[in-house]
Write a protein that holds these residues in place. Structure first.
Motif, PDB file in Angstrom:
ATOM      1  N   ASP A 391       0.834  -1.194   0.000  1.00  0.00           N
ATOM      2  CA  ASP A 391       0.000   0.000   0.000  1.00  0.00           C
ATOM      3  C   ASP A 391       0.878   1.257   0.000  1.00  0.00           C
ATOM      4  O   ASP A 391       1.593   1.513   0.977  1.00  0.00           O
ATOM      5  CB  ASP A 391      -0.901  -0.002   1.244  1.00  0.00           C
ATOM      6  CG  ASP A 391      -1.856   1.180   1.276  1.00  0.00           C
ATOM      7  OD1 ASP A 391      -1.808   2.024   0.359  1.00  0.00           O
ATOM      8  OD2 ASP A 391      -2.647   1.263   2.239  1.00  0.00           O
ATOM      9  N   PRO A 392       0.827   2.087  -1.068  1.00  0.00           N
ATOM     10  CA  PRO A 392       1.638   3.312  -1.093  1.00  0.00           C
ATOM     11  C   PRO A 392       1.354   4.265   0.063  1.00  0.00           C
ATOM     12  O   PRO A 392       2.229   5.059   0.437  1.00  0.00           O
ATOM     13  CB  PRO A 392       1.267   3.951  -2.439  1.00  0.00           C
ATOM     14  CG  PRO A 392       0.718   2.838  -3.265  1.00  0.00           C
ATOM     15  CD  PRO A 392       0.056   1.891  -2.299  1.00  0.00           C
ATOM     16  N   GLU A 393       0.167   4.191   0.633  1.00  0.00           N
ATOM     17  CA  GLU A 393      -0.160   5.104   1.728  1.00  0.00           C
ATOM     18  C   GLU A 393       0.617   4.792   3.001  1.00  0.00           C
ATOM     19  O   GLU A 393       0.643   5.605   3.933  1.00  0.00           O
ATOM     20  CB  GLU A 393      -1.665   5.063   2.003  1.00  0.00           C
ATOM     21  CG  GLU A 393      -2.495   5.617   0.853  1.00  0.00           C
ATOM     22  CD  GLU A 393      -3.965   5.730   1.208  1.00  0.00           C
ATOM     23  OE1 GLU A 393      -4.333   5.372   2.353  1.00  0.00           O
ATOM     24  OE2 GLU A 393      -4.745   6.181   0.340  1.00  0.00           O
ATOM     25  N   THR A 394       1.248   3.608   3.047  1.00  0.00           N
ATOM     26  CA  THR A 394       2.039   3.255   4.227  1.00  0.00           C
ATOM     27  C   THR A 394       3.542   3.377   3.969  1.00  0.00           C
ATOM     28  O   THR A 394       4.348   2.868   4.748  1.00  0.00           O
ATOM     29  CB  THR A 394       1.717   1.824   4.690  1.00  0.00           C
ATOM     30  OG1 THR A 394       2.108   0.881   3.683  1.00  0.00           O
ATOM     31  CG2 THR A 394       0.232   1.664   4.976  1.00  0.00           C
ATOM     32  N   ASP A 395       3.923   4.061   2.897  1.00  0.00           N
ATOM     33  CA  ASP A 395       5.346   4.224   2.578  1.00  0.00           C
ATOM     34  C   ASP A 395       6.125   4.789   3.761  1.00  0.00           C
ATOM     35  O   ASP A 395       7.166   4.256   4.149  1.00  0.00           O
ATOM     36  CB  ASP A 395       5.525   5.156   1.377  1.00  0.00           C
ATOM     37  CG  ASP A 395       5.181   4.492   0.057  1.00  0.00           C
ATOM     38  OD1 ASP A 395       4.840   3.295   0.042  1.00  0.00           O
ATOM     39  OD2 ASP A 395       5.258   5.187  -0.982  1.00  0.00           O
ATOM     40  N   ASP A 396       5.646   5.885   4.315  1.00  0.00           N
ATOM     41  CA  ASP A 396       6.390   6.573   5.373  1.00  0.00           C
ATOM     42  C   ASP A 396       6.586   5.675   6.594  1.00  0.00           C
ATOM     43  O   ASP A 396       7.680   5.630   7.176  1.00  0.00           O
ATOM     44  CB  ASP A 396       5.673   7.856   5.786  1.00  0.00           C
ATOM     45  CG  ASP A 396       5.737   8.929   4.704  1.00  0.00           C
ATOM     46  OD1 ASP A 396       6.541   8.776   3.760  1.00  0.00           O
ATOM     47  OD2 ASP A 396       4.970   9.908   4.802  1.00  0.00           O
TER      48      ASP A 396
END
Length: 466
Positions: A391-396
């Motif tokens: 999921d790109p939203e969990t990159d950070d």
């Protein structure tokens, strides 16, 4: 040096003499051509020069230098840091150069720079031979070898770079040369662990060893709440293990409905994985203690084809997933370090992530620390921290977990890293100086000689003095 735009007229002149495929941003296959294994990387080069041979490589390097272009060099495999592609500029793409030629009598293999370890193993195993590679078969031979190359045969036969006999290389000036112990020996020292700093390596000559076709292997999964206990026992076991045994431990949730009983799929667990580089029946006996530390969740150990064992982890690292990996060489594995490894394993935000402990030593230490540029021979263990997620939203959150873990674990390390697990090279020159130590200045001298303009800087970069 190195602009990002490519003017049409010089690009057309370059294409006229280019025998491979020159792919531009408006070509229908451009998006496929620029995509790399790590889904975090989304860069748009000005052109992709998919080379058909060495002449194309020479032409591409000359074109990039003469037009002051940013250059990325792409081999055949993973490149977790994403440096195989760039924004603007030119990608020198070697992925079509996959040939492998084996001399079974001389026990050598010549490998082109776009080959993967699966390509190499397929040819060498026809003769019961192998050279140390990685632990995922679709990793590229070139990148792994230039960064050192830690794989399943390391304690018996050393690193991938230790088994190099020669390389063919195109320099920043477009000169084609061979480097070996007898020819351009200084350059040969540098490419064995110094990365792609000194030119585009187009071919590798490896020494081969009798391996397989069947080998004894270990792959046993234990409950996560036994990690500290088993790692302590593992530490003592590998201290006296024969060099034929090379193992690693990886810990995380490791969810797999096909491998585990339903009650274990989403629970913390860890695996001990490795093989025996010797007679399979002997290996079954030698590996047995690793399978008996406590009651396992599942045990897939046994004798199997070496090439199949090399492919076991391939499906866990699919194209397009998001990856961020970093590493540290550990001075040892004291109880306090084991406790912290257990903590960071539980703290991973993604169930696909792992904290890994690689056994080193053996043949790795048989090569003197001044005989090649590779910097990790002193360490008994390597810590790898792999954030793998979708999921790109969990990159950070995933990147922060890796960085926080490494910051904590530096108390057990001199700070040097395995350059094939480098994050995104965000520490830059500081990381390189720490890792190479006294050898760093020798690498700078090589860079000054072979690439003073730093044309090849999309890598684990050694900055020239000019």
């Amino acid at each position: 040096m190195g602009t990002h735009e490519i003017d049409d007229e010089p690009l057309e002149q370059f294409e006229a003499g280019f025998h491979g495929d020159l792919i531009r941003p408006d070509d229908p296959d451009y998006d496929d051509a620029r995509a790399v294994w790590n889904g975090m990387i989304d860069k748009r080069p000005g052109a992709i020069a998919r080379c058909a041979g060495v002449a194309d490589v020479i032409s591409a390097v000359n074109f990039a230098r003469e037009n002051d272009l940013l250059v990325a060099v792409r081999g055949g495999g993973h490149n977790v840091a994403g440096t195989a592609v760039c924004d603007g500029g030119l990608v020198v793409d070697l992925s079509a150069l996959t040939g492998v030629r084996v001399d079974p009598a001389g026990r050598t293999a010549w490998v082109r720079a776009g080959a993967t370890w699966a390509d190499l193993d397929h040819e060498t195993q026809a003769f019961g031979l192998a050279t140390p590679g990685g632990v995922v078969s679709d990793t590229g031979v070139a990148g792994l070898t230039l960064g050192g190359g830690i794989g399943h045969l390391r304690c018996k036969y050393g690193l991938s770079c230790d088994n190099l006999r020669s390389v063919d290389l195109v320099t920043a000036e477009g000169e084609y040369l061979t480097a070996s112990a007898d020819e351009n020996a200084d350059l040969f020292w540098g490419v064995r662990g110094g990365g792609g700093n000194f030119g585009v390596v187009t071919g590798f000559e490896f020494a081969l060893h009798p391996v397989g076709p069947d080998v004894a292997t270990c792959l046993v999964f234990y409950p996560g709440d036994r990690l500290t206990e088993v790692l302590s026992a593992y530490r003592e076991s590998v201290a006296t293990a024969p060099d034929e045994i090379s193992t690693l431990v990886f810990a995380g949730e490791l969810p797999d409905e096909e491998l585990f009983p339903a009650e274990w799929v989403h629970e913390q667990k860890f695996a001990i994985m490795g093989c025996y580089a010797g007679p399979a029946d002997e290996g079954e006996t030698e590996l047995a203690p690793l399978r008996e530390f406590t009651d396992p969740i599942a045990d897939f150990s046994g004798t199997q084809p070496y090439a199949a064992f090399q492919r076991l982890l391939d499906a866990d690292y699919p194209d397009g997933m998001r990856y961020y990996w970093k590493s540290l060489y550990l001075d040892g594995l004291p109880d306090t370090a084991i406790d912290r490894i257990a903590y960071w394993t539980r703290a991973a935000p993604s169930p696909l992530s792992t904290v890994d402990v690689w056994q080193l030593g053996g043949a790795i230490t048989d090569v003197g620390i001044e005989e090649s540029a590779f910097a990790g021979r002193h360490a008994p263990f390597l810590l790898g921290v792999e954030a793998n997620w979708e999921d790109p939203e969990t990159d950070d959150a995933n990147v922060e977990w890796v960085r926080d873990c490494l910051d904590d674990m530096r108390q057990f390390s001199d700070g040097s890293v395995y350059l094939n697990f480098p994050g995104f090279h965000e520490e830059g020159d500081e990381m390189m100086r720490t890792t190479f130590g006294p050898a760093y200045e020798r690498l700078v001298e090589l860079k000054d000689e072979y690439d003073p303009g730093n044309l090849f800087r999309m890598n684990q970069n050694i900055e020239p003095t000019t």
